[in-house]
Structure formats: C-alpha cells, structure tokens
Enzyme design. Structure first.
Site, PDB file in Angstrom:
ATOM      1  N   LYS A  54       0.800  -1.227   0.000  1.00  0.00           N
ATOM      2  CA  LYS A  54       0.000   0.000   0.000  1.00  0.00           C
ATOM      3  C   LYS A  54       0.834   1.280   0.000  1.00  0.00           C
ATOM      4  CE  LYS A  54      -4.366  -1.546   0.556  1.00  0.00           C
ATOM      5  NZ  LYS A  54      -5.530  -1.143  -0.228  1.00  0.00           N
ATOM      6  N   SER A 305       1.486  -9.584  -0.478  1.00  0.00           N
ATOM      7  CA  SER A 305       1.159  -8.162  -0.387  1.00  0.00           C
ATOM      8  C   SER A 305       1.506  -7.520   0.947  1.00  0.00           C
ATOM      9  CB  SER A 305      -0.337  -7.950  -0.663  1.00  0.00           C
ATOM     10  OG  SER A 305      -1.122  -8.645   0.299  1.00  0.00           O
TER      11      SER A 305
END
Length: 325
Positions: A54, A305
């Site tokens: 992110k 991720s």
C-alpha cells in the site's frame, strides 16, 4: 464520474514513487514451483519499509495534492496497511494524517506502526465500513481532505506499479495472482496487464468469509456482504465503485478461499519459501494453491502483499499447516 488511471499514469506514478520507495524483488520459488509443478515467482511486497504494497499508493497521492489540501489535513479509513501508507506519506509531505479504524479487534502491530508514523487514530465501530463512514462524516464536518481507500485514481496508479515491475522482470508471465480487499491492487494490475499484454491473466483472491468484492464482480453491481475473516487486510463488507468498474471486464478469474486456507498458505510460505506474510498477504498464494491443478507447466507470479502479522495469527497459521501435513 471518476476516470480510471491509464498505463501512462502508472508510469508517471513510478517516477513519483522512485525517490521514496525501492523496487521490490520478484524471486523464483523452488519450493512452491515443486508443489505447483509450475514456475512460481513471488513478488515480495512485504519487503517495503511499511511491510506492505500500500505504501506505493500513499506516496503517489500525497505527492499530487495541492498545498491547500495538505494544509487542511488528510483523513482516511483503514484496517492498517493503507493507514500506514497515508500516515507515512503525510509525514514525508508535511501533512496531518487522521486514520479512522474499527474499534473492534484492531491489529496491535498496525496500530503501533500508524502511531509511530505520526498518524492520529480515530477508533470507531465494529467494522472497516463503519470506520469509513465516520471518516467521511469528519471530513465533511471539519474540512479534512478525505482520501477514499480505493476510489482514488492516484492510489490505484501507485499500487499498479507493482504489476509493472512484475511484467518488466518476467515478460512471459502467464498468470498473476493478487489479493483483493477494496480492490486497488487488483485494479492496478488489470490496468497494466490489459495495456501491456492482454493475454496475461489477472486473478483476484478474497476470503470466503468477506466476499463482497467477489459478489460485486460476479453480479456486476456493488454488493454488501457479511464479514468475519481474521485477515483484516482484506476484511471489507462492500465492493467499491472504481476498482469494480476497472476489473469488471478485465479480471480473468476470482477465487474465494477459506480462512484456514489462508492460514495454510501462511505456513506454506514460511516453510517452502522462507517468507513471512499476514493473512491478506498470503491470500494470493492460497488462491493459486487452490487452482494448482490448472497451473501445471505455466509461469505465474504471486504477490505477497504484506507481512504485518501478529504472533497469535502466525502461531494459528503454523498449527493449521502442521496439522495438514
């Protein structure tokens, strides 16, 4: 209507992000390749300083805000990784960061990380979506610049740079697996893959106990659904407009996995790939493992991720993995 980002926007995002974040490696995994009977490459987004992909989006967005917007302060909602991204970007660009997050069972490591980055935390409600609605109210009432967790083209372009790196490092990649919570990462990958090589198959993975994104994609409209997954990084109760609009006709497949399949994937990544992941971070691995029979002989990338797990979640995952051997 908000316009989706283009491949040019992703290239521009890469130039914007480069001074702040290093390119992450794409490593061949011999252990997973043996299990899958395929060529498996892991995109190590957990190598970022914030431990998750992110961070790419936050830097790209804050870099493009006006001085007036930055001076008002920025508010968003998050379960942790997006909040860390915004808090870090606000620290870099000199803006106040307020982050609304659920008061129920927050990840203590992510809470501590957001606070360490200077984020002002606002605990509200039992779910991400309740915290998000509260952030939107505060933005209207107090004049903050509201950052939607997914419906921001600059965020999607920023996180799309990971897919650009995958294709540059592995031009003949056939299938790309990514986790989906709100959908920014998968949407970014769809933008890139569709523009560079439409033959690349992009596949999203979500917990079956938080299936709103899957249901929205399947039904062609935004859907709300119940949510009970332990993997807070993909724990959303609704689909989101911009990512769903992007993935609707580009995404090749959408895989739902159980929470125990997420835990198993966390354990498999530790033992077979020497890689630490959180529940959401292991989602793409879980989805690919579930579809492994159809992947034999193919070249695939799996995005890890994030690695912001707790000891308790890791212990539970390793126990599920051991019991399955």
């Amino acid at each position: 209507m908000i316009q989706p980002p283009t491949l040019r926007d992703v290239y521009e995002a890469r130039k914007t992000i480069a001074p702040y974040l290093a390119r992450t490696p794409l490593h061949y995994s011999a252990g997973l390749s043996q299990i899958f009977e395929a060529d498996v490459y892991l995109k190590h987004e957990e190598y970022h300083p914030l431990g998750a992909f992110k961070g790419r989006g936050g830097i790209n967005l804050l870099a493009h805000l006006s001085e007036e917007e930055r001076s008002r302060g920025v508010i968003t909602a998050s379960t942790g990784n997006h909040g860390q991204s915004i808090a870090n970007a606000c620290r870099v660009f000199g803006s106040r960061a307020l982050i609304a997050l659920p008061a129920k069972d927050p990840n203590p490591l992510k809470v501590a990380a957001m606070e360490a980055l200077g984020g002002e935390l606002v605990f509200y409600g039992d779910s991400f979506d309740e915290a998000k609605a509260h952030a939107e109210r505060l933005a209207r009432e107090e004049g903050y610049r509201y950052v939607h967790p997914t419906d921001e083209p600059l965020l999607i372009a920023g996180v799309g740079t990971q897919a650009l790196e995958i294709i540059e490092d592995l031009p003949d990649v056939e299938v790309m697996y990514l986790p989906l919570g709100g959908g920014s990462g998968v949407a970014g990958a769809c933008v890139v893959a569709n523009a560079v090589n439409p033959d690349i198959r992009v596949r999203a993975v979500q917990s079956e106990t938080a299936p709103a994104g899957y249901m929205s994609w399947q039904q062609g409209q935004l859907v709300q659904a119940s949510m009970s997954t332990f993997a807070e990084g993909i724990a959303t109760m609704s689909g989101y407009e911009l990512p769903q609009r992007i993935i609707r006709h580009i995404l090749d497949d959408f895989v739902l996995v159980s929470d125990d399949e997420l835990r198993y994937a966390m354990g498999m990544l530790v033992e077979k790939a020497h890689t630490l992941s959180e529940g959401a971070g292991a989602a793409a691995t879980a989805g690919a493992f579930k579809q492994r029979e159809s992947l034999k002989g193919r070249k695939i990338s799996i995005t890890v991720s994030g690695a912001n797990t707790t000891a308790a979640h890791l212990e539970a995952a390793l126990e599920v993995y051991r019991q399955s051997q």
